[in-house]
Structures are given as C-alpha cells and as structure tokens.
Design a protein around this motif. Structure first.
Motif, PDB file in Angstrom:
ATOM      1  N   VAL A 117      52.042 -45.504  44.864  1.00 31.16           N
ATOM      2  CA  VAL A 117      51.412 -44.965  43.745  1.00 31.16           C
ATOM      3  C   VAL A 117      50.375 -45.786  43.612  1.00 31.16           C
ATOM      4  CG1 VAL A 117      51.495 -44.005  41.447  1.00 31.16           C
ATOM      5  CG2 VAL A 117      53.514 -43.557  43.119  1.00 31.16           C
ATOM      6  N   ASN A 118      49.145 -45.275  43.730  1.00 30.18           N
ATOM      7  CA  ASN A 118      47.707 -46.100  43.414  1.00 30.18           C
ATOM      8  C   ASN A 118      47.862 -46.372  41.569  1.00 30.18           C
ATOM      9  OD1 ASN A 118      46.654 -46.664  45.646  1.00 30.18           O
ATOM     10  ND2 ASN A 118      45.542 -44.595  45.528  1.00 30.18           N
ATOM     11  N   HIS A 119      47.809 -47.499  41.396  1.00 30.13           N
ATOM     12  CA  HIS A 119      47.875 -48.007  39.698  1.00 30.13           C
ATOM     13  C   HIS A 119      47.001 -49.068  39.536  1.00 30.13           C
ATOM     14  CE1 HIS A 119      50.681 -50.454  42.363  1.00 30.13           C
ATOM     15  NE2 HIS A 119      50.514 -51.533  41.530  1.00 30.13           N
ATOM     16  N   GLY A 120      45.895 -49.140  40.224  1.00 24.99           N
ATOM     17  CA  GLY A 120      44.734 -50.367  39.627  1.00 24.99           C
ATOM     18  C   GLY A 120      45.044 -51.547  39.839  1.00 24.99           C
ATOM     19  N   GLY A 121      46.131 -51.812  40.634  1.00 26.24           N
ATOM     20  CA  GLY A 121      46.522 -53.399  41.021  1.00 26.24           C
ATOM     21  C   GLY A 121      47.070 -54.049  39.859  1.00 26.24           C
ATOM     22  N   VAL A 122      47.662 -53.322  38.914  1.00 25.70           N
ATOM     23  CA  VAL A 122      48.234 -53.923  37.765  1.00 25.70           C
ATOM     24  C   VAL A 122      49.688 -53.334  37.490  1.00 25.70           C
ATOM     25  CG1 VAL A 122      47.977 -54.453  35.227  1.00 25.70           C
ATOM     26  CG2 VAL A 122      46.127 -54.866  36.613  1.00 25.70           C
ATOM     27  N   LEU A 123      50.702 -54.077  37.333  1.00 28.75           N
ATOM     28  CA  LEU A 123      51.867 -53.665  36.849  1.00 28.75           C
ATOM     29  C   LEU A 123      52.202 -54.231  35.442  1.00 28.75           C
ATOM     30  CD1 LEU A 123      54.569 -55.421  37.159  1.00 28.75           C
ATOM     31  CD2 LEU A 123      54.360 -54.793  39.450  1.00 28.75           C
ATOM     32  N   PHE A 124      53.225 -53.484  34.795  1.00 26.93           N
ATOM     33  CA  PHE A 124      53.584 -54.015  33.440  1.00 26.93           C
ATOM     34  C   PHE A 124      55.035 -54.320  33.756  1.00 26.93           C
ATOM     35  CE2 PHE A 124      50.626 -50.456  32.836  1.00 26.93           C
ATOM     36  CZ  PHE A 124      49.592 -51.132  32.294  1.00 26.93           C
ATOM     37  N   ILE A 133      61.332 -55.856  22.671  1.00 27.43           N
ATOM     38  CA  ILE A 133      60.699 -55.410  23.871  1.00 27.43           C
ATOM     39  C   ILE A 133      59.343 -56.430  23.772  1.00 27.43           C
ATOM     40  CG2 ILE A 133      59.394 -53.803  24.960  1.00 27.43           C
ATOM     41  CD1 ILE A 133      61.034 -51.525  23.532  1.00 27.43           C
ATOM     42  N   ARG A 134      59.252 -56.822  25.029  1.00 34.37           N
ATOM     43  CA  ARG A 134      57.858 -57.454  25.117  1.00 34.37           C
ATOM     44  C   ARG A 134      57.382 -57.068  26.695  1.00 34.37           C
ATOM     45  NH1 ARG A 134      56.482 -64.060  26.618  1.00 34.37           N
ATOM     46  NH2 ARG A 134      54.334 -63.596  26.745  1.00 34.37           N
ATOM     47  N   VAL A 135      55.975 -56.866  26.579  1.00 41.67           N
ATOM     48  CA  VAL A 135      55.190 -56.527  27.826  1.00 41.67           C
ATOM     49  C   VAL A 135      54.196 -57.412  28.118  1.00 41.67           C
ATOM     50  CG1 VAL A 135      53.918 -54.545  28.987  1.00 41.67           C
ATOM     51  CG2 VAL A 135      55.678 -54.063  26.915  1.00 41.67           C
ATOM     52  N   VAL A 136      54.101 -57.663  29.630  1.00 44.48           N
ATOM     53  CA  VAL A 136      52.984 -58.587  30.007  1.00 44.48           C
ATOM     54  C   VAL A 136      52.539 -57.868  31.358  1.00 44.48           C
ATOM     55  CG1 VAL A 136      54.243 -60.702  29.432  1.00 44.48           C
ATOM     56  CG2 VAL A 136      54.815 -59.890  31.547  1.00 44.48           C
ATOM     57  N   ARG A 137      50.985 -58.033  31.315  1.00 47.67           N
ATOM     58  CA  ARG A 137      50.596 -57.412  32.815  1.00 47.67           C
ATOM     59  C   ARG A 137      50.687 -58.735  33.741  1.00 47.67           C
ATOM     60  NH1 ARG A 137      47.303 -57.453  28.332  1.00 47.67           N
ATOM     61  NH2 ARG A 137      46.924 -55.425  27.745  1.00 47.67           N
ATOM     62  N   ARG A 138      50.672 -57.826  35.147  1.00 48.04           N
ATOM     63  CA  ARG A 138      50.870 -58.703  36.434  1.00 48.04           C
ATOM     64  C   ARG A 138      50.203 -58.148  37.473  1.00 48.04           C
ATOM     65  NH1 ARG A 138      55.791 -61.902  35.987  1.00 48.04           N
ATOM     66  NH2 ARG A 138      55.650 -62.980  34.223  1.00 48.04           N
ATOM     67  N   PRO A 175      39.489 -51.559  31.130  1.00 51.02           N
ATOM     68  CA  PRO A 175      40.156 -51.366  29.855  1.00 51.02           C
ATOM     69  C   PRO A 175      41.289 -50.232  30.331  1.00 51.02           C
ATOM     70  CG  PRO A 175      38.142 -51.555  29.368  1.00 51.02           C
ATOM     71  CD  PRO A 175      38.139 -51.655  30.743  1.00 51.02           C
ATOM     72  N   HIS A 176      40.990 -49.024  31.211  1.00 51.39           N
ATOM     73  CA  HIS A 176      41.944 -48.196  31.445  1.00 51.39           C
ATOM     74  C   HIS A 176      43.134 -48.595  32.156  1.00 51.39           C
ATOM     75  CE1 HIS A 176      37.851 -46.101  30.692  1.00 51.39           C
ATOM     76  NE2 HIS A 176      38.733 -45.361  30.026  1.00 51.39           N
ATOM     77  N   VAL A 177      42.766 -49.406  32.803  1.00 54.89           N
ATOM     78  CA  VAL A 177      43.975 -50.069  33.737  1.00 54.89           C
ATOM     79  C   VAL A 177      44.776 -51.206  32.894  1.00 54.89           C
ATOM     80  CG1 VAL A 177      44.527 -51.628  35.641  1.00 54.89           C
ATOM     81  CG2 VAL A 177      42.684 -49.917  36.153  1.00 54.89           C
ATOM     82  N   ALA A 178      44.142 -51.912  32.129  1.00 53.29           N
ATOM     83  CA  ALA A 178      44.869 -52.900  31.451  1.00 53.29           C
ATOM     84  C   ALA A 178      45.278 -52.355  30.171  1.00 53.29           C
ATOM     85  CB  ALA A 178      43.830 -54.150  30.943  1.00 53.29           C
ATOM     86  N   GLU A 179      45.304 -51.278  29.672  1.00 53.39           N
ATOM     87  CA  GLU A 179      45.931 -50.696  28.417  1.00 53.39           C
ATOM     88  C   GLU A 179      47.383 -50.595  28.652  1.00 53.39           C
ATOM     89  OE1 GLU A 179      45.868 -46.494  25.444  1.00 53.39           O
ATOM     90  OE2 GLU A 179      44.567 -46.697  27.494  1.00 53.39           O
TER      91      GLU A 179
END
Length: 227
Positions: A117-124, A133-138, A175-179
């Motif tokens: 699934v295309n996801h802008g090259g970023v996962l959470f 709960i803690r969330v980080v971008r990878r 920003p739409h990918v990083a949100e």
C-alpha cells in the motif's frame, strides 16, 4: 527486541520453576505475535467505524508450498502486485518486495505475502505499554507507481526497514505524510488490541494510505519492541 521460539520455551520453563516471579504477559499470548499468519487476525476483526479514521489490514496470503506455484496462488487469492514478502516467523525487520509474477518463484516459503500500500515512505510505530501510547515516525519503502511496475522486475530485499536507525522524526516531510494518526483512534485501537490479545507490552506498525487522511493499515506487530 524480537522473541524466537526458543526464547518462548525458556520463558515457559522459567515461569514454571520460579512461581514467585511476576509475568507481565502470558507466554501463550506472546506466541500469537510471533506468527505473521495469525498476528493481524484480531486487527482485521475490529470495527472502528466513526472512530476518527478507518483501520484495516492489507490483503495477504500465507504461502508454504513449492515456489513455482506461488504465482498461481497469488492469482487465485486476488492479490495485486507489487507484494511484500515477509518471513512467517516475525524475528527481524527483513522483508522483500516482488514486482512481477515471475519473481514470486524466487521467494523462499514459508512466508506471508502482503499487498503493498503506497504510504508516502513513512510508517508510524505505535508503542503500547499498559495504558500508555507513544508514536514515532520511521522511514519505510517509497511509493510504487505504474512506471515502477513497468520498469522493474525481480525481488528487492530490504534488511532493515523501520529499524531505529531509520528515524524520520527530524526529517523535512510533507505535512500530509508526517501527520500522526489521530490520538482518539490510537487509544481505541490500543484498548481493543490489549483486550483481544491479552497483552500489555507490544507495538504496531501502522501506515496511512497515500492520498488519504484517515485510511490506515496495520502491517505488522511485535512484542516487547525496541525503540
């Protein structure tokens, strides 16, 4: 940190010989997350409609057969290329991306094939410790378009996708990918999975479908994850 089956046996043995020690999570429940054929089943059963977003699981197929028969199995299952190939036992960050049907015969079962699934090259990476709960971008795999499918063939291996060294926290991202996913959605998802899995310490790998704001997929889960 990822548990092997041998680690699981050691935990069972230690628990039985040291009843005075508190075991945070049942070893049997932990074992559920070691098998990629079963780990996402509880996510697929969730109905999170009207919960600040939609959460699903990419279409996937368990393969434990002659590699030459994989293309036909993929066709019968209705999966679309490209496909992410993951080892059946969740013991590493390694995965492969197969662009064409011919390359599927080069894979090594047992494994799980998952639609990309295309996801802008970023996962959470969503870390859950009890109620916290803690969330980080990878950084993750880049989007694949029609041109990529036409110009690429074969199996591309990625040994360290989403590991700690791939942090995207300080990157200059769209920003739409990083949100980050909405907090209320994560809280409901974490609560439901804690209840269904019987675990208090695990992490979820989550992506947002590119071009959407509220369509998310859980693509992997781990017990006692490292940061």
């Amino acid at each position: 940190m990822n548990f092997s089956l041998r680690d699981m046996f050691n935990i069972f043995e230690y628990r039985d010989t040291h009843p005075e020690v508190t075991v945070l999570d049942p070893p049997g429940a932990i074992e559920h997350l070691l098998n990629r054929q079963s780990m996402l089943q509880e996510v697929s059963k969730l109905d999170l409609a009207d919960c600040h977003g939609k959460v699903g699981v990419p279409k996937q197929l368990f393969v434990n057969t002659d590699p030459l028969s994989i293309p036909a199995a993929v066709m019968r299952a209705g999966l679309s290329l490209p496909l992410v190939a993951k080892p059946l036992v969740a013991k590493s960050h390694e995965l492969s991306l197969a662009y064409d049907s011919a390359s599927l015969t080069k894979l090594e079962p047992p494994l799980v094939l998952q639609e990309f699934v295309n996801h802008g090259g970023v996962l959470f990476k969503v870390y859950i410790v009890g109620d916290a709960i803690r969330v980080v971008r990878r950084f993750s795999l880049p989007n694949v378009d029609e041109g990529d499918l036409s110009n690429n063939a074969g199996v591309f291996r990625f040994p360290r996708v989403s590991c700690a060294a791939a942090t995207a926290e300080d990157a200059d991202l769209d920003p739409h990918v990083a949100e980050l996913p909405p907090r209320p959605l994560l809280e409901i998802l974490a609560r439901e999975l804690r209840r269904r899995l019987g675990l208090r310490l695990f992490n979820i790998d989550m992506i947002r479908e590119h071009g959407t704001r509220d369509r998310f997929y859980v693509i992997d889960m781990n017990y006692f994850p490292g940061m």
